[in-house]
Design a protein around this motif. Structure first.
Motif, mmCIF file in Angstrom:
data_model
loop_
_atom_site.group_PDB
_atom_site.id
_atom_site.type_symbol
_atom_site.label_atom_id
_atom_site.label_comp_id
_atom_site.label_asym_id
_atom_site.label_seq_id
_atom_site.Cartn_x
_atom_site.Cartn_y
_atom_site.Cartn_z
ATOM 1 N N LEU A 27 1.960 1.031 16.457
ATOM 2 C CA LEU A 27 1.285 0.119 15.527
ATOM 3 C C LEU A 27 0.068 0.810 14.917
ATOM 4 N N HIS A 28 -0.031 0.753 13.591
ATOM 5 C CA HIS A 28 -1.146 1.382 12.861
ATOM 6 C C HIS A 28 -1.904 0.306 12.083
ATOM 7 N N VAL A 29 -3.213 0.282 12.243
ATOM 8 C CA VAL A 29 -4.063 -0.725 11.597
ATOM 9 C C VAL A 29 -4.669 -0.127 10.330
ATOM 10 N N ILE A 30 -4.548 -0.883 9.239
ATOM 11 C CA ILE A 30 -5.124 -0.461 7.961
ATOM 12 C C ILE A 30 -6.254 -1.432 7.624
ATOM 13 N N LYS A 31 -7.457 -0.867 7.395
ATOM 14 C CA LYS A 31 -8.625 -1.690 7.100
ATOM 15 C C LYS A 31 -9.079 -1.470 5.667
ATOM 16 N N HIS A 39 -3.300 6.610 7.489
ATOM 17 C CA HIS A 39 -2.781 7.212 8.716
ATOM 18 C C HIS A 39 -3.148 8.701 8.666
ATOM 19 N N SER A 74 -8.437 -8.649 4.708
ATOM 20 C CA SER A 74 -8.064 -8.690 6.126
ATOM 21 C C SER A 74 -7.347 -7.401 6.505
ATOM 22 N N GLU A 75 -7.239 -7.173 7.790
ATOM 23 C CA GLU A 75 -6.549 -5.987 8.274
ATOM 24 C C GLU A 75 -5.044 -6.117 8.052
ATOM 25 N N VAL A 76 -4.410 -4.978 7.904
ATOM 26 C CA VAL A 76 -2.968 -4.933 7.705
ATOM 27 C C VAL A 76 -2.378 -4.012 8.781
ATOM 28 N N HIS A 77 -1.198 -4.364 9.260
ATOM 29 C CA HIS A 77 -0.545 -3.575 10.304
ATOM 30 C C HIS A 77 0.775 -3.028 9.813
ATOM 31 N N ARG A 115 3.937 0.164 11.230
ATOM 32 C CA ARG A 115 4.347 1.034 12.329
ATOM 33 C C ARG A 115 4.684 2.409 11.779
#
Length: 1464
Positions: free
Chosen positions: A62-66, A462, A51-54, A56
């Motif tokens: 907010l930065h989304v990690i896939k 990032h 699942s995606e991870v969030h 900051r």
């Protein structure tokens, strides 16, 4: 380059992941070991978040990690050694091979079709529009591209095995898991011990490895609980205590082993560990060499685990082997450790133990699907609540520190924007920078903090912030000229720029180029340079910049530097192969560049010991080079393929590759060809040693021209012995002549037809002793038992080195059959021994360089049956031809007895497969390609037959035209069967004779006169000279009866049988042909066996005699009617004029010719006497002299079938012309003359049948004469001061009265070319009329009167003279005759000369004369004065009595009948 299973983004993200260390207690390790796994191995399949991870960023965005992945590894306290890395990478590449049995891709590029094994289908090449895809039935282009899993495995292992360095933090541990079992007495105390151990490892100077990201490393406490064996309540109690001590975010209770190891063995539980562990489970021998590797794949076991953990070295009671790294070479043979699921290095002995252990114990045997979910949940909890908050916090701290230390009032974002928006300071080139790669920053240096922050941002995807930090750090490092740090920042800045979502800026490829150049040239660090190349090449490939990617890959392979003690062969091989694939993936595929770089890659693979990959590269390149005329390149590739295949024990492939080198027209020098041949023999020898009892292999050398194979049946021809000359027969030394072969066939058919009463049997098969590509091979040939069968095989050596064949013999199959009993025997294959078929073996057969040489091999059948010749078997070897052999210059042809054998040979075979002629008879055969059978190698061995040999004794090679020479023929039966029915047939029967049928007609042998004459002679008395001596003979006595074939001559054997081993000599008379020149005369001897056979009825023997004839005499003859009629009225007579000319040019040493006798032979006429013979009675003709003879011929009394011979002798010795050989040659020449004239008449008359009226025929017959003249002569020859007497005879056939005949055939002059005329043939054919000349010969007249008459005109004025007119009927019918005496001569010339007179009495008479009747008519002539008068003024008209139509014509006038009237 080759397509990868992962995209380039996935590849880069998986290459740089957060590292988490794992430190386990001994009891915790024991719990995981129940599943045959270590703790880090246990969690490995679940380390990718689903699942995606969030999180900051420092700006609170907010930065989304896939698709985040982490790596959990055991702590290893020693950095990997170069030897271990070399071994690991070699093993990784060696194990990963193309899967067998997969569908191969056929890439069509221009004129090339390349088959490349593939595991995946990618539609990622937008330029390819010529792809054949019938399976998917797509109209649009679909692109197949080969994958290279060995390269991906190498790349993954290379990146994982890279040691951590101080200039970057990507390989540094971010966190550490402390794992303790709930079953331990004091779990909390154990956590303390592990925590202290981790602290000691990180902060003590004793351990320089591993590297840690920040001093305050995240510690995550994991309590491992065994559900099946442990107390769950106690575990919960301990976990509660941990939460109070470490907080809920810092600990976790992981429950595993819900299933006992002894229960539910039949349950199928997924094994997600196999693909991770098996991928890197490389088992190898202790020392790496070029030999084969011990590789265990999934075919034998699903997994391989490292055993011996119970024997690990204890450090402070902890079961962690910190001293031993898995890539170390100097570890104990019975110990190993786990490190991130990477490769384990074992001895061969431990490998077998591992096989046994793993085969019965699958991974995760005690885990259920619920346990799988628990482990997955554990990783997610650790990442969500522990790792990411820790990273987020660290990034914030680093950002704050950097802002405070730099005194920046704004965040890094705004600073970055300012830097990029402002004017840029030109960067110095790499060459301008000083070599300051050795510069080291302290750990707390601001530049390193920026780099640390950039690496953390990169690990959590990032990329924008990471790029900003890398760019800032890059400038700082370049300003400080810290080149290693700068290169690292440039590398990661380029990657970050590429990975930024939305691609705000293009990929800075020049960053990568600068980094690669810095690593390679300044820092001398090829590991980092290679990492740059791998990353940049993937990025360029994803952008379809294949040319740039290929150039980048090749640039690194050109370096001969070594890194970490390892040479660059393996790395160069892999990169060259990828560069080759780049050339293939270009918009315009560069196929030849692909092949060239595949060759280079194969060469480097070979140097690196990767034999299988080297072989694969060469095989793929071969697809491009083959068949394009690049023979030298093909030879090199095939040679290398052969060597690599042999090393890999792929002996069949090795043999095939070397075979191609040898069978193609090689342009290599002799020395290189010799090397190829020796390698081939060595490989082939090893192949045959593996299966010594197997079938013989097919050898490629020397070439065999199958169609040139000849088969000869029978014994070799005997050579001449002294005066004996053997019959030429037929042999393999003779060239095939189609025309001559047809003539022999006609002769055989002729004699067979005579033997079978004019009919050729339906099963007749012409005898063929020698079979070749021109002969009719559609039927099974016949051979005789106990007679050899010789097979001539045409070998060609295409090489420039000699070939030596030893123990060369034929390969055959025989099926014995008894043809007489009509039953088949058992078929025996090659096991038949010499009792049935004996085979000749040639001990040594040398074929020099580029030579075509014939080998004649014999088989000796000892039993009847069916023989099948399959091929040849021999030992193929070479000789030492580089030096002089026994003093012989190697440029001279090597002799078989002087060979220096080098001991290298292999035994093999070559099959003889002959293609028959193409069929072209039916419509189906014409529209298709079909070939008939060729059975020359499948003879039928028949029963024993007689065998005849013929020898000629004193047989001349030169004769005069018409010369008679006596020779002898010896017939020998060399078989064990008697022979009979011996006959000889020839197209020239007038050339020879064996004598008449009766002994009376044949002269004694060897001579019958004092002059050793070939004729039968008798001494004559003087009274008989110049008068005809009569004798008679029949043509039947000389084998020329009615209806017989004169060409077929029976040979007079005693009792008509020649017994086995017997021989007989018979005289043979030869007659020189009438035309000068060289004559080839064919004799065909026919004979049979007394016992009749079903297969072979007869046999033949051929002989060709070559006779050179020179000119002798030219004889011409003419016959005309005599004017005189005999008083007794016994028919008419004729005069024969013979003109003899000596046309010899004295080339044969002939002094002069003597005409010794002239003979006539006819059924109706005979010579009576010579007219006007000279006084000396000896006719001599010197060179170019001419003589004329005149003879009187009269009709014979008897007109039967016998010929009447009349001899006019000019000497004292009569030659009996009715005996042999004079009569023989007369009858034979007569037969040939009749045949020749018949053929000419057919040629002139065409096919129209001439219907002659009987009357016309009778009239024409009056002009015909059947008289033959034989002129017999002797010639005196002086040779070597010795005088010889030659004798001979010429024949002249007289057909027509008044027409000249010749002794030799006249050449027909070709008519002049005239204009072509077209006319319409008349429907009504005019009746054939006899010519006036023929009509004038019906009646012959003669006047009888006194030549002078005295009369007294004074007493009586009228002078009356009685004249008798004789009329002779020359025809065989009644003739009406009219005599008219009223005719007067009116010409003034005649009157002046002869004067005029008058016939008294009846002036016209009408008579009828019977056949051959002579009538006398009494007349009276009246003269009135003296003078000379011509009495021939009468005219005679004649016609056939029974004809209405008058073919009446004036008969020929007699010669002037002059009478002299005198007065008394």
């Amino acid at each position: 380059m080759a397509q990868c299973v992962q995209s380039v983004q996935e590849f880069i993200q998986d290459s740089f992941v957060p590292l988490v260390a794992a430190l386990c207690s001994e009891e915790a390790e024991r719990l995981t070991r129940k599943n045959n796994l270590g703790f880090s191995e246990l969690v490995k399949p679940f380390c990718r978040l689903t699942s995606e991870v969030h999180m900051r960023d420092p700006n609170n965005q907010l930065h989304v990690i896939k698709n985040l992945k982490i790596a959990v590894n055991n702590i290893i306290t020693h950095s990997p050694q170069p030897g271990g890395i070399r071994k690991l990478l070699n093993d990784v590449v060696s194990v990963s091979q193309p899967a067998e049995g997969l569908v191969t891709n056929v890439i069509t590029a221009g004129d090339y079709d390349l088959n490349i094994s593939d595991r995946s289908v990618k539609a990622s090449v937008p330029w390819y529009n010529n792809w054949k895809d019938t399976l998917m039935e797509l109209n649009t282009s679909t692109f197949y591209s080969a994958t290279t899993p060995w390269f991906e495995s190498y790349r993954e292992s290379f990146l994982q095995s890279m040691p951590a360095s101080d200039h970057e933090f990507l390989n540094h541990y971010v966190a550490c898991m402390l794992v303790v079992s709930s079953g331990e007495p004091e779990p909390v105390e154990q956590f303390l011990k592990l925590s202290q151990e981790q602290h000691r490892i990180q902060h003590s100077s004793e351990y320089a490895y591993p590297k840690w990201f920040i001093p305050n490393t995240l510690k995550y406490y994991v309590l491992l609980h065994d559900v099946s064996a442990g107390e769950e309540q106690r575990a919960d109690t301990v976990y509660e205590e941990m939460k109070q001590r470490y907080g809920t975010q810092g600990c976790y209770l992981l429950k595993i082993n819900s299933r006992g190891s002894n229960r539910g063995a039949d349950e199928q539980i997924p094994d997600p560990w196999s693909q991770y562990l098996q991928k890197n489970s490389i088992q190898n021998q202790e020392s790496y060499d070029d030999g084969p590797y011990t590789v265990i794949s999934n075919k034998n076991a699903d997994h391989l685990i490292s055993d011996g953990l119970d024997n690990d070295i204890q450090v402070d009671g902890l079961s962690n082997n910190f001293k031993a790294h898995p890539l170390q070479l100097d570890h104990l043979s019975d110990t190993s450790s786990s490190f991130d699921g990477t490769d384990y290095i074992k001895t061969t002995s431990s490998l077998h133990e591992s096989k046994k252990t793993s085969s019965g114990t699958p991974h995760g045997a005690c885990l259920t699907l619920t346990d799988h979910d628990r482990i997955r949940q554990f990783i997610q909890e650790f990442t969500f609540r522990g790792l990411l908050p820790h990273i987020e916090k660290t990034i914030r701290q680093l950002n704050d520190q950097l802002i405070s230390r730099k005194g920046l009032s704004r965040s890094l974002f705004s600073a970055t924007k300012k830097w990029f928006s402002g004017s840029k300071v030109p960067e110095k080139s790499i060459n301008e920078l000083k070599n300051t790669s050795g510069l080291l920053y302290p750990p707390e240096a601001p530049e390193l903090q920026i780099r640390k922050m950039a690496d953390l941002c990169f690990l959590v995807q990032h990329y924008e912030l990471a790029y900003s930090c890398y760019h800032t750090a890059k400038k700082d490092f370049l300003n400080d000229q810290a080149m290693l740090y700068a290169a690292g920042a440039l590398e990661m800045a380029a990657v970050s720029a590429f990975l930024q979502p939305g691609a705000p800026r293009p990929y800075p490829a020049h960053y990568m180029d600068t980094a690669i150049q810095t690593y390679r040239d300044i820092c001398k660090n090829m590991v980092l340079a290679e990492r740059c190349v791998l990353l940049s090449a993937e990025i360029l490939k994803s952008q379809s910049k294949y040319s740039d990617a290929a150039a980048l890959l090749i640039r690194l392979t050109s370096e001969q530097l070594t890194w970490m003690g390892m040479d660059s062969d393996l790395r160069s091989a892999l990169l060259l192969e990828q560069a080759a694939h780049c050339f293939m993936n270009m918009k315009s595929p560069m196929v030849r560049k692909f092949a060239f770089h595949m060759i280079l890659a194969g060469h480097r693979y070979s140097k690196a010991g990767q034999k299988k990959h080297a072989l694969r590269c060469y095989c793929q390149a071969m697809q491009v080079y083959k068949g394009k005329g690049w023979s030298l390149a093909e030879d090199h590739i095939n040679f290398t393929i052969g060597r690599q295949s042999f090393t890999l024990c792929q002996l069949d492939n090795a043999v095939s590759a070397f075979r191609h080198i040898l069978i193609n027209d090689s342009k290599q020098p002799a020395a290189q060809q010799g090397t190829f041949l020796r390698e081939y023999l060595y490989v082939y020898k090893n192949v045959t040693q593996l299966s010594p009892d197997g079938p013989l292999p097919q050898l490629p050398l020397p070439y065999i021209n199958n169609s040139a194979t000849r088969v000869f049946f029978g014994h070799d021809r005997r050579p001449a012995e002294g005066e004996k000359q053997a019959a030429t027969h037929i042999s393999l030394d003779q060239e095939y002549d189609c025309e001559s072969s047809h003539q022999w066939k006609e002769l055989e058919e002729q004699v067979v037809a005579v033997v079978n009463k004019g009919i050729i049997p339906s099963n007749f098969q012409p005898t063929q002793y020698c079979l070749n590509s021109y002969s009719d091979n559609s039927k099974f040939p016949l051979a005789v038992v106990e007679e050899p069968v010789t097979v001539e095989v045409a070998f060609r050596n295409p090489l420039k080195v000699p070939l030596l064949l030893t123990d060369l013999s034929l390969l055959w199959k025989f099926q014995p059959k008894d043809f007489s009993a009509k039953h088949n025997g058992a078929t025996k294959e090659l096991a038949c021994g010499n009792d049935m078929i004996g085979a000749e073996v040639i001990a040594e057969f040398l074929i020099n360089s580029e030579e075509t040489k014939m080998a004649r091999l014999k088989l000796f059948p000892h039993q009847t049956g069916e023989l099948h010749i399959l091929g040849v078997v021999y030992n193929l070897g070479t000789i030492q031809d580089t030096m002089m052999l026994d003093g012989i210059d190697p440029s001279i042809g090597l002799q078989a007895g002087k060979l220096v054998y080098n001991g290298m040979s292999v035994r093999g075979r070559q099959d003889l497969e002959i293609q028959g002629p193409r069929l072209n008879n039916t419509k189906e055969e014409k529209t298709s390609i079909k070939y008939g059978p060729d059975r020359r190698l499948d003879p039928i061995i028949t029963e024993e037959m007689p065998l005849l040999e013929v020898f000629f004794i004193n047989f001349p090679t030169g004769l005069l035209c018409g010369e008679i020479r006596k020779a002898y023929v010896e017939f020998v039966n060399v078989s064990k069967c008697p022979l009979t029915a011996l006959k000889v047939v020839s197209k020239h029967p007038e050339f020879f004779t064996f004598g008449g049928n009766t002994a009376v007609l044949t002269p004694l042998s060897p001579s019958a006169s004092e002059n050793c004459s070939a004729y039968k002679t008798v001494v004559t008395d003087s009274t008989s000279v110049c008068t005809g001596l009569m004798s008679s003979a029949s043509s039947v006595n000389f084998g020329l009866g009615t209806g017989s074939q004169p060409e077929v001559i029976h040979v007079p054997l005693p009792d008509s049988v020649l017994l086995p081993g017997a021989s007989i000599q018979l005289p043979m008379w030869l007659h020189g042909p009438d035309e000068e020149g060289v004559h080839e005369i064919n004799f065909l001897f026919y004979y049979e066996s007394i016992k009749k056979h079903s297969k072979m009825c007869h046999r033949v023997l051929r002989h060709t005699a070559v006779i050179c004839t020179s000119r002798s005499l030219n004889v011409r003859a003419t016959v005309c009617r005599s004017n005189a009629l005999e008083d007794e009225g016994k028919g008419d007579n004729m005069l024969v004029f013979v003109d003899v000319e000596n046309i010899n040019t004295s080339e044969a040493g002939v002094k002069e010719f003597h005409i010794v006798q002239v003979s006539s032979n006819s059924k109706h006429w005979k010579l009576q006497k010579a007219v006007n013979l000279s006084e000396d009675k000896d006719y001599k003709l010197a060179s170019r002299e001419r003589g004329k003879l005149c003879f009187k011929a009269v009709r014979c009394k008897n007109s039967g079938e016998n010929y009447t011979f009349a001899d006019i002798v000019f000497g004292n010795e009569q030659i009996i012309s009715s005996a042999s050989p004079c009569a023989d040659f007369f009858f034979r020449s007569l037969s040939s003359e009749l045949k020749r004239t018949h053929a000419q008449s057919n040629m002139f008359q065409g096919a129209a049948k001439q219907s002659f009226d009987e009357a016309v025929r009778l009239i024409q017959k009056c002009s015909e004469v059947d008289l033959n003249i034989v002129v017999l002569w002797k010639a005196y020859v002086v040779e070597d001061n010795k005088q010889f007497i030659l004798e001979g005879q010429h024949h002249v056939v007289l057909h027509t009265v008044g027409k000249e005949a010749f002794s030799f055939p006249q050449k027909q002059e070709s008519p002049e070319m005239v204009l072509l005329k077209f006319f319409r043939p008349e429907n009504t054919s005019l009746p054939t009329r006899p010519t006036p000349e023929q009509l004038s010969n019906l009646i012959k007249t003669s006047l009888h009167y006194p030549e002078s008459f005295n009369h007294s005109f004074h007493q009586k004025s009228l002078c009356l003279v009685p004249v008798t007119l004789l009329l002779s009927n020359c025809s065989e019918a009644d003739v009406d005759v009219i005599i008219d005496l009223r005719h007067k001569t009116t010409s003034p010339e005649a009157l002046e000369i002869h004067g005029s007179f008058t016939w008294l009495g009846q002036t016209q008479y009408k008579l009828q004369l019977k056949s051959q009747e002579v009538y006398s008519l009494q007349l009276k002539a009246c003269f009135v004065r003296t003078g000379v008068y011509n009495l021939g003024t009468h005219r005679v008209f004649a016609k056939l009595a029974d004809q209405v139509t008058l073919f009446e014509t004036s008969q020929q006038n007699s010669m002037p009948a002059l009478i002299i009237i005198s007065n008394i």
